[in-house]
Design an enzyme around this catalytic site. Structure first.
Site, mmCIF file in Angstrom:
data_model
loop_
_atom_site.group_PDB
_atom_site.id
_atom_site.type_symbol
_atom_site.label_atom_id
_atom_site.label_comp_id
_atom_site.label_asym_id
_atom_site.label_seq_id
_atom_site.Cartn_x
_atom_site.Cartn_y
_atom_site.Cartn_z
ATOM 1 C CD GLU A 286 -3.086 -0.945 2.199
ATOM 2 O OE1 GLU A 286 -2.929 -0.145 3.146
ATOM 3 O OE2 GLU A 286 -4.093 -1.668 2.069
ATOM 4 C CD GLU A 378 -4.575 -5.500 3.292
ATOM 5 O OE1 GLU A 378 -3.365 -5.742 3.118
ATOM 6 O OE2 GLU A 378 -5.000 -4.609 4.057
#
Ligand code: IDC
Length: 460
Positions: A286, A378
């Site tokens: 991320e 995710e």
């Protein structure tokens, strides 16, 4: 059925309703079209259309139908090329579904908007022939014979085809599975018993291996963490699951901070796993607090290292704003569409937490999915903290959308962490029961019920 049709006639909002177009139980004539609204929100909805060819084989087709209310518009469709003129909608088959044998079906879908009521479309036709046929059972399985074998056996080496993830038959597939928690903390959750449960009971296609780089992760023991990742790749392979190797950068958010570590790690795991068909690489979990240009620069340095060792594996690239395609930073997918990573066979990560990320994030995915290959590597059913209550309605809307768009996903987490996103109750990983419903949390119960349904991977 009468009651449902009556509801439709009044224009009531009905979600999850399936309507067969044309009179039921007629002799098969040319086609049937089965229309289902899978979710609906203020001014918008998502619908699926299952088209079955009941006539002679066709090698090219166009489905037509009429929107009864002037406010109803197709915003974004998939599995066909969509257009609308006034109330007339057409959907034309694409490369992989334009041939339909007698009896064959294809599933199309779209996100639509409406202003007044949202009645089911009428006058379905296939190549101009009215779809008056009726399928005997709307839950009929697809015409491909059910595939036997594990997900990795059936699908083999994966590749990106257009915006989809495709299998060895060059057909789009969706992988549904779970992510580990940080393997530096939850190693006891990833042994033979829990992974047997994941493969056999959950029928998971995928294990994402979240290897944090910081927070006592890879940087503290590169060789040890590399070995742990390889061990989990082997354990997934032995159970016929794909393994997603996640270089779990999080803090700091600029992946370039870990560029040298990424090159060292990926050159090692890619060389070691090059001959395996079950490995997918995710190079930066991320990115955050960093521009898309910086993420792209990182990707264009790490991907060649992977390709040099393992040329045919799919690589997933994280996106700006915690892999939100930039949305969480006030941007959107256009920064990627206009400036894509210069590499083939890649997909872009999109992450969401259902209690925090709702309609505007779903709208982004609906739009972006026709332009970018997306992989939800995710997501959580709870808030972005990883904790709090399960937002069931938002989670189901997301999962329905991902199913319709054939976007693969991994849920955070297959662990017994003491937080709402964990699938198992605290303490489960100290024991030996990973299969009974008693060890599942609310999130785990929801995800197991979604992931364990039949995959129906295409095999021809
Ligand atoms: C969370 C974990 C939590 C841990 C925290 C920091 O659930 O136990 O303390 O990380 O390491 C992400 C990240 C993922 C987060 C998760 C929930 O990829 O590492 O896990 N999340 O906050 N992005 C959005 C949410």
């Amino acid at each position: 059925m009468k009651r449902l049709l009556a509801l439709l006639a009044t224009g009531a909002s009905v979600v999850g309703l399936t309507v067969l177009a044309g009179p039921p139980a007629q002799a098969a004539t040319g086609c049937s079209a089965e229309y289902t609204i899978t979710s609906q929100w203020a001014g918008g909805f998502q619908a699926g259309v299952k088209v079955t060819n009941l006539g002679d084989p066709v090698s090219d087709w166009t489905l037509g139908f009429t929107m009864p209310d002037t406010g109803q518009k197709v915003v974004q469709g998939w599995n066909a090329t969509w257009s609308q003129s006034g109330s007339a909608v057409t959907a034309t088959g694409v490369d992989w579904n334009r041939t339909l044998a007698t009896g064959a079906s294809t599933d199309l879908g779209f996100v639509g908007s409406f202003t007044g009521s949202n009645p089911a479309p009428t006058s379905f036709s296939l190549n101009g022939v009215a779809c008056t046929g009726s399928v005997t059972d709307p839950t009929d399985p697809p015409t491909d014979p059910p595939a036997t074998g594990t997900p990795a056996d059936v699908n083999g080496q994966l590749h990106v085809c257009g915006v989809h993830l495709c299998n060895q038959y060059d057909r789009p597939i969706q992988l549904r599975g779970m992510s580990t928690h940080g393997i530096q903390w939850f190693g006891s959750c990833y042994g033979d018993a829990s992974l047997d449960a994941l493969a056999d009971d959950w029928k998971s296609d995928l294990l994402r291996v979240a290897m944090y780089v910081q927070e006592d992760g890879y940087e503290t023991d590169p060789d040890g963490f590399t070995r742990q990742v390889n061990r989990l790749v082997d354990m997934a392979e032995a159970r016929g699951m794909y393994a997603l190797i996640d270089f779990h950068t999080l803090t700091p958010g600029d992946p370039n901070y870990n560029l040298d570590r990424a090159k060292t790690f990926f050159s090692s795991v890619a060389a070691r796993n090059a001959d395996k068909k079950n490995v997918i690489y995710e190079i930066a979990n991320e990115p955050n607090g960093v521009s898309w240009a910086a993420v792209k620069n990182y990707a264009e340095q790490v991907i060649p290292v992977i390709r040099a060792a393992d040329p045919d594996a799919v690589v997933i690239v994280g996106t700006r704003g915690w892999s939100s395609l930039g949305v969480s930073d006030g941007s959107n997918e256009s920064e990627v569409v206009n400036n894509p990573v210069n590499a083939a066979n890649i997909m872009y990560a999109f992450h969401f937490y259902a209690a925090s990320h709702k309609d505007n994030y779903r709208a982004t995915v609906s739009r972006a999915a026709s332009q970018l290959p997306l992989f939800v590597s995710e997501f959580g059913t709870v808030s972005a903290t990883g904790g709090g209550a399960v937002d069931r309605a938002s989670s189901v809307a997301w999962l329905d959308l991902l199913d319709q768009l054939k976007i693969s996903y991994a849920n955070w987490t297959f662990s017994d962490a003491d937080e709402g996103s964990a699938a198992f109750k605290p303490g489960t990983c100290n024991g030996s029961d990973f299969s009974s419903s008693a060890v599942l949390t609310e999130s785990g119960t929801l995800l197991k019920s979604r992931i364990s349904t039949a995959d129906n991977f295409p095999t021809s």
